[in-house]
Write a protein that holds these residues in place. Structure first.
Motif, PDB file in Angstrom:
ATOM      1  N   LEU A 353       0.817  -1.206   0.000  1.00 37.07           N
ATOM      2  CA  LEU A 353       0.000   0.000   0.000  1.00 37.07           C
ATOM      3  C   LEU A 353       0.854   1.260   0.000  1.00 37.07           C
ATOM      4  CD1 LEU A 353      -2.909  -0.890   2.422  1.00 37.07           C
ATOM      5  CD2 LEU A 353      -2.909  -0.797  -0.060  1.00 37.07           C
ATOM      6  N   ASN A 354       1.991   1.248   0.764  1.00 39.31           N
ATOM      7  CA  ASN A 354       2.737   2.499   0.892  1.00 39.31           C
ATOM      8  C   ASN A 354       3.588   2.814  -0.342  1.00 39.31           C
ATOM      9  OD1 ASN A 354       4.658   0.585   1.216  1.00 39.31           O
ATOM     10  ND2 ASN A 354       5.102   1.042   3.365  1.00 39.31           N
ATOM     11  N   ARG A 355       3.646   1.885  -1.288  1.00 40.41           N
ATOM     12  CA  ARG A 355       4.375   2.188  -2.527  1.00 40.41           C
ATOM     13  C   ARG A 355       3.443   2.579  -3.655  1.00 40.41           C
ATOM     14  NH1 ARG A 355       9.688  -1.397  -2.826  1.00 40.41           N
ATOM     15  NH2 ARG A 355      10.202  -1.124  -0.634  1.00 40.41           N
ATOM     16  N   LEU A 356       2.158   2.416  -3.420  1.00 38.23           N
ATOM     17  CA  LEU A 356       1.193   2.710  -4.476  1.00 38.23           C
ATOM     18  C   LEU A 356       0.481   4.008  -4.155  1.00 38.23           C
ATOM     19  CD1 LEU A 356      -0.228  -0.867  -4.700  1.00 38.23           C
ATOM     20  CD2 LEU A 356       0.974   0.281  -6.541  1.00 38.23           C
ATOM     21  N   GLY A 357      -0.229   4.513  -5.119  1.00 35.17           N
ATOM     22  CA  GLY A 357      -1.027   5.699  -4.839  1.00 35.17           C
ATOM     23  C   GLY A 357      -1.428   6.401  -6.107  1.00 35.17           C
ATOM     24  N   GLY A 358      -2.446   7.243  -5.982  1.00 36.31           N
ATOM     25  CA  GLY A 358      -2.853   8.102  -7.085  1.00 36.31           C
ATOM     26  C   GLY A 358      -3.392   7.381  -8.299  1.00 36.31           C
ATOM     27  N   MET A 359      -3.734   6.092  -8.142  1.00 32.21           N
ATOM     28  CA  MET A 359      -4.119   5.363  -9.351  1.00 32.21           C
ATOM     29  C   MET A 359      -5.513   5.726  -9.828  1.00 32.21           C
ATOM     30  SD  MET A 359      -2.261   1.675  -9.027  1.00 32.21           S
ATOM     31  CE  MET A 359      -3.308   0.982 -10.239  1.00 32.21           C
ATOM     32  N   VAL A 360      -6.256   6.472  -9.016  1.00 33.01           N
ATOM     33  CA  VAL A 360      -7.582   6.868  -9.483  1.00 33.01           C
ATOM     34  C   VAL A 360      -7.434   7.824 -10.665  1.00 33.01           C
ATOM     35  CG1 VAL A 360      -7.940   8.877  -7.978  1.00 33.01           C
ATOM     36  CG2 VAL A 360      -9.879   7.469  -8.663  1.00 33.01           C
ATOM     37  N   ARG A 361      -6.301   8.561 -10.697  1.00 27.71           N
ATOM     38  CA  ARG A 361      -6.048   9.438 -11.836  1.00 27.71           C
ATOM     39  C   ARG A 361      -5.301   8.717 -12.952  1.00 27.71           C
ATOM     40  NH1 ARG A 361      -2.414  12.718 -10.293  1.00 27.71           N
ATOM     41  NH2 ARG A 361      -2.507  12.197  -8.100  1.00 27.71           N
ATOM     42  N   THR A 362      -4.262   7.931 -12.562  1.00 27.17           N
ATOM     43  CA  THR A 362      -3.435   7.322 -13.604  1.00 27.17           C
ATOM     44  C   THR A 362      -4.102   6.104 -14.237  1.00 27.17           C
ATOM     45  OG1 THR A 362      -2.268   6.014 -11.961  1.00 27.17           O
ATOM     46  CG2 THR A 362      -1.284   8.110 -12.573  1.00 27.17           C
ATOM     47  N   PHE A 417     -14.351  -1.939   5.673  1.00 25.41           N
ATOM     48  CA  PHE A 417     -13.250  -1.089   6.116  1.00 25.41           C
ATOM     49  C   PHE A 417     -11.929  -1.533   5.475  1.00 25.41           C
ATOM     50  CE2 PHE A 417      -9.766  -0.355   9.150  1.00 25.41           C
ATOM     51  CZ  PHE A 417      -9.768   1.027   9.131  1.00 25.41           C
ATOM     52  N   SER A 418     -11.684  -2.865   5.439  1.00 22.82           N
ATOM     53  CA  SER A 418     -10.410  -3.327   4.872  1.00 22.82           C
ATOM     54  C   SER A 418     -10.337  -3.013   3.377  1.00 22.82           C
ATOM     55  CB  SER A 418     -10.227  -4.821   5.128  1.00 22.82           C
ATOM     56  OG  SER A 418     -11.131  -5.560   4.357  1.00 22.82           O
ATOM     57  N   MET A 419     -11.495  -3.061   2.712  1.00 19.07           N
ATOM     58  CA  MET A 419     -11.515  -2.727   1.286  1.00 19.07           C
ATOM     59  C   MET A 419     -11.255  -1.229   1.090  1.00 19.07           C
ATOM     60  SD  MET A 419     -11.967  -5.246  -0.699  1.00 19.07           S
ATOM     61  CE  MET A 419     -11.042  -6.338   0.320  1.00 19.07           C
ATOM     62  N   VAL A 420     -11.830  -0.430   2.014  1.00 14.73           N
ATOM     63  CA  VAL A 420     -11.609   1.019   1.936  1.00 14.73           C
ATOM     64  C   VAL A 420     -10.130   1.318   2.146  1.00 14.73           C
ATOM     65  CG1 VAL A 420     -12.064   3.187   3.127  1.00 14.73           C
ATOM     66  CG2 VAL A 420     -13.933   1.643   2.600  1.00 14.73           C
ATOM     67  N   LYS A 421      -9.493   0.530   3.004  1.00 10.43           N
ATOM     68  CA  LYS A 421      -8.063   0.732   3.251  1.00 10.43           C
ATOM     69  C   LYS A 421      -7.276   0.567   1.941  1.00 10.43           C
ATOM     70  CE  LYS A 421      -4.388  -0.944   6.170  1.00 10.43           C
ATOM     71  NZ  LYS A 421      -3.977  -1.788   7.273  1.00 10.43           N
ATOM     72  N   ILE A 422      -7.606  -0.480   1.195  1.00 10.67           N
ATOM     73  CA  ILE A 422      -6.941  -0.665  -0.100  1.00 10.67           C
ATOM     74  C   ILE A 422      -7.264   0.505  -1.013  1.00 10.67           C
ATOM     75  CG2 ILE A 422      -6.770  -2.105  -2.157  1.00 10.67           C
ATOM     76  CD1 ILE A 422      -7.368  -4.502  -0.558  1.00 10.67           C
ATOM     77  N   TRP A 423      -8.538   0.877  -1.037  1.00 11.12           N
ATOM     78  CA  TRP A 423      -8.982   1.943  -1.939  1.00 11.12           C
ATOM     79  C   TRP A 423      -8.207   3.234  -1.665  1.00 11.12           C
ATOM     80  CZ3 TRP A 423     -11.655   2.576  -6.252  1.00 11.12           C
ATOM     81  CH2 TRP A 423     -12.054   3.868  -6.586  1.00 11.12           C
ATOM     82  N   VAL A 424      -8.128   3.592  -0.378  1.00 12.85           N
ATOM     83  CA  VAL A 424      -7.433   4.820  -0.014  1.00 12.85           C
ATOM     84  C   VAL A 424      -5.951   4.704  -0.359  1.00 12.85           C
ATOM     85  CG1 VAL A 424      -6.712   6.246   1.929  1.00 12.85           C
ATOM     86  CG2 VAL A 424      -9.071   5.453   1.767  1.00 12.85           C
ATOM     87  N   GLY A 425      -5.338   3.558   0.003  1.00 15.75           N
ATOM     88  CA  GLY A 425      -3.899   3.411  -0.201  1.00 15.75           C
ATOM     89  C   GLY A 425      -3.507   3.384  -1.657  1.00 15.75           C
ATOM     90  N   VAL A 426      -4.303   2.693  -2.454  1.00 15.00           N
ATOM     91  CA  VAL A 426      -3.892   2.482  -3.838  1.00 15.00           C
ATOM     92  C   VAL A 426      -4.386   3.597  -4.748  1.00 15.00           C
ATOM     93  CG1 VAL A 426      -4.126   0.939  -5.833  1.00 15.00           C
ATOM     94  CG2 VAL A 426      -3.796  -0.003  -3.557  1.00 15.00           C
ATOM     95  N   PHE A 427      -5.606   4.056  -4.518  1.00 13.31           N
ATOM     96  CA  PHE A 427      -6.216   4.926  -5.518  1.00 13.31           C
ATOM     97  C   PHE A 427      -6.233   6.403  -5.108  1.00 13.31           C
ATOM     98  CE2 PHE A 427      -7.952   0.698  -6.265  1.00 13.31           C
ATOM     99  CZ  PHE A 427      -7.649   0.555  -7.599  1.00 13.31           C
ATOM    100  N   TRP A 428      -6.428   6.686  -3.819  1.00  9.60           N
ATOM    101  CA  TRP A 428      -6.568   8.071  -3.424  1.00  9.60           C
ATOM    102  C   TRP A 428      -5.276   8.711  -2.935  1.00  9.60           C
ATOM    103  CZ3 TRP A 428     -11.908   8.486  -0.508  1.00  9.60           C
ATOM    104  CH2 TRP A 428     -12.911   8.597  -1.489  1.00  9.60           C
ATOM    105  N   ALA A 429      -4.474   7.895  -2.204  1.00 11.60           N
ATOM    106  CA  ALA A 429      -3.282   8.478  -1.596  1.00 11.60           C
ATOM    107  C   ALA A 429      -2.396   9.090  -2.669  1.00 11.60           C
ATOM    108  CB  ALA A 429      -2.502   7.403  -0.848  1.00 11.60           C
ATOM    109  N   PRO A 430      -1.647  10.167  -2.309  1.00 13.88           N
ATOM    110  CA  PRO A 430      -0.709  10.703  -3.278  1.00 13.88           C
ATOM    111  C   PRO A 430       0.309   9.635  -3.653  1.00 13.88           C
ATOM    112  CG  PRO A 430      -0.470  11.758  -1.126  1.00 13.88           C
ATOM    113  CD  PRO A 430      -1.656  10.890  -1.043  1.00 13.88           C
ATOM    114  N   ALA A 431       0.695   9.616  -4.917  1.00 16.53           N
ATOM    115  CA  ALA A 431       1.605   8.579  -5.381  1.00 16.53           C
ATOM    116  C   ALA A 431       2.964   8.751  -4.736  1.00 16.53           C
ATOM    117  CB  ALA A 431       1.739   8.651  -6.895  1.00 16.53           C
TER     118      ALA A 431
END
Lengths: 499, 153
Positions: A353-362, A417-431
């Motif tokens: 999770l901490n290496r991914l991020g911002g995929m909602v845009r990319t 909640f666990s799914m939201v954790k993935i969602w936030v980490g992978v898609f919303w968090a800054p890359a």
């Protein structure tokens, strides 16, 4: 009709042989694999339609009558699972062909995969406990190869855990078969169903518990689940997807079959509720504690298995119908989630999770696929998980098991909640690796865009979860009929005995 | 690789008899103890003897086919013989027996289950061969270290 029953088992094995022989040409291997699994899916649909109209049907291979020959039998439950399983196998094979990695790097992938397909089909269709053992072994032996494919250090290490645990379970299974045979003199399901009730209650309970432990290891029930989250995440993603979708479910199928047919009301319902609650809670808490997409999803497999065990404890039409719906829903959703995870890994280069991020845009496409599948897993209407969970909770309510209902609802929320954790980490968090500010210097270079052959099967499966929700009515009726068959097994027994 | 003279000679004597025993078990299997699996195991054991005596090169010399090919033929043969009766409208795996009259040599009893057994034997021998190749191959990452250690002494 009888001819059709044998094909889902024999065709993949024949395909496996042919696939080895044409090993020099990757294209020929692919043609063999895809055509075999397409044929099996078609045959499975035909079997389901036939069985739903005319009741259970069977074939006695070799022309030997029932207790001697290899009996293959299909009722609504096994036919339905066969349809779902073979379509998953086909979709994941297409995905594996599209993915750079597993399928391309090993000449044996296709044939081992086909052996796995044959084993799964045989496990659903067998009418004999010993052949169930053979089928599960066939499936597991193929899975040993698939899970260590690639041969990285951590793969081999966790693969060893998986192999040792599975072999231990197989030994126990064999011992249980020996006890059953010495107590009743048969391993044929029809004969057993007649003779087991004549045994002393203590013997029945011991056998029932032993089989529950054996299949509990395969299905990853509490407290025998620990091997799963350790071993699954290291395999290539299509392999994890098919393992997550099918292997544990074969264990659940075996539990349903043995507990309803051979040992009805032998084990107390409270035992099933206890196991189910512990499995669900441990699975979902484990999922929340992880910080890797694959590991979160793997723990969620454990959590979801708990739901199915509740229904076995309820032991009425509504409960078993809910189990069957959950099985179907979970096979589709879990496979599609792991396939989406493979897309994430290809795009972002990692599953942490901490290496991914911002995929909602990319990668908005992947975000949509993951979002729908994750909501389906958590049980948001109108997706497949809602139908499964709603029917299960209705069945629990009907039997006034309030604490089970409370646990089920709580675990449902935590799953979300666990799914939201993935969602936030992978898609919303800054890359970026740090997940911190300065997006410019830590911008992860977007990976190669996913090949169409990976995207299409994933999209079809995700659409499948929507379809299960939309066509929940007819599917629930089918599951209800299958559950009625389980509670009134006389036609199934007649089919096994070849009458 | 250091070779033992006694082992070499014994294996040379035993290898063909063991392989023949394997074939015998394969063909006698239908009505008496034996069959494809046991026959394949004995033939595989004969190959393992060659491996002990002369290493992987000698196994390759004794059976110059790839393990994958044997496995594939075996699996296709066994499952094929299971499917053929289906095409004729009979049950899966159904087999037929009969007698061939060979004139002055008398009559020979045959059974189509033999095709299945031969397939099984091929799979078993293929598996053995694959095992020997996997253990005997000089791993690229290890170089030639094992063989060198042995000859170094």
């Amino acid at each position: 009709m009888n001819v059709l029953l044998a094909l889902p088992v024999v065709l993949p094995l024949l395909g496996a042989g042919v696939s080895i022989l044409v090993g020099r040409s990757r294209l020929a291997q692919r043609v063999v694999g895809i055509s075999v699994l397409t044929a099996v899916t078609g045959v499975a649909v035909a079997i389901l339609v036939h069985v739903d109209r005319h009741g259970p049907t069977s074939t006695q291979s070799g022309g030997w009558p029932a207790p001697l020959g290899i009996t293959l039998v299909a009722d609504r439950l096994s036919a339905l699972l066969l349809v779902v399983a073979s379509s998953m196998l086909l979709a994941v094979l297409l995905y594996a062909i599209g993915q750079p990695g597993a399928e391309r790097s090993h000449v044996g992938f296709q044939s081992v995969y086909l052996v796995l397909a044959g084993g799964v089909a045989a496990a659903f269709l067998t009418g004999d406990l010993f052949n169930l053992f053979v089928a599960i072994e066939m499936m597991l032996t193929a899975s040993y190869v698939l899970i260590t494919l690639g041969g990285r250090l951590e793969q081999v290490r966790s693969g060893m855990t998986y192999i040792v645990i599975s072999l231990l379970a197989s030994m126990l299974f064999l011992a249980a078969l020996a006890f059953t045979y010495s107590a009743t003199g048969t391993v044929n399901l029809a004969e057993l169903a007649r003779r087991v009730p004549e045994l002393p209650f203590g013997t029945q309970a011991a056998l029932a518990a032993l089989f529950l432990v054996v299949f509990g290891i395969k299905a990853a029930l509490f407290p025998l689940y620990f091997w799963l989250p350790d071993s699954y995440p290291t395999a290539p993603s299509p392999v994890t997807a098919i393992f997550a979708g099918l292997l544990t479910k074969v264990g659940v199928y075996a539990i349903i079959r043995t507990q309803t047919l051979l040992f009805p009301h032998v084990l107390p319902a409270g035992l099933f509720y206890g196991i189910a609650a512990a499995t669900m809670v441990v699975g979902v808490l484990g999922a929340i504690a992880q910080d890797d997409v694959k590991r979160i999803l793997s723990f969620n497999i454990v959590g979801q298995i708990g739901y199915m065990v509740i229904g076995i404890g309820l032991f009425d039409v509504a409960g078993l119908a809910a189990v069957i719906l959950s099985l179907v829903h979970h096979i589709v959703v879990k496979t599609s989630l792991f396939l989406t995870e493979g897309l994430i890994e290809l795009h972002g280069g990692s599953s942490r999770l901490n290496r991914l991020g911002g995929m909602v845009r990319t990668a908005p496409g992947i975000a949509v696929l993951f979002g729908v599948a994750a909501l389906a897993l958590a049980g948001i209407p109108p997706l497949s998980g809602f139908v499964a969970k709603f029917s299960l909770m209705a069945a629990i309510t009907a039997q006034h098991e309030w604490w089970v209902l409370a646990v089920a609802i709580l675990v449902s929320l935590l799953t979300l909640f666990s799914m939201v954790k993935i969602w936030v980490g992978v898609f919303w968090a800054p890359a970026g690796p740090a997940g911190g500010e300065g997006p410019a210097e830590v911008e992860v270079a977007p990976g190669p865009s996913a090949p169409l052959l990976m995207l299409a099967p994933t999209a079809v499966l995700v659409a499948g979860t929507v379809a299960i929700g939309v066509f929940g009515g007819p599917l629930y009726e089918l599951a209800g009929r299958a559950a009625t068959d389980l509670l009134h097994p006389q036609p199934y027994l007649d089919a096994v005995a070849g009458r | 690789m250091r070779r033992s003279l006694i082992l070499d000679v014994v294996v040379r004597v035993v290898f063909h008899s063991a392989f023949l025993l394997g074939l015998f078990l394969l063909f006698t299997g239908h009505n008496r103890p034996g069959g494809g699996f046991v026959g394949g195991l004995v033939a595989g054991a004969a190959l393992a003897l060659r491996y002990v005596a002369g290493g992987i090169d000698e196994v390759r010399e004794a059976l110059p086919v790839r393990a994958w090919t044997l496995l594939g033929i075996g699996l296709a043969c066994a499952t094929g013989s299971a499917i053929v009766p289906l095409l004729a409208g009979r049950e899966l795996l159904e087999h037929f027996k009969g007698e061939v009259h060979l004139g002055p040599m008398g009559a020979a009893h045959y059974n189509t289950a033999l095709v299945f057994d031969i397939g099984v034997a091929f799979v078993v021998v293929g598996m053995t061969l694959m095992l020997l190749v996997a253990f005997g191959e000089r791993l690229p990452s290890l170089g030639n270290s094992w063989a060198r250690q042995e000859t170094g002494r």
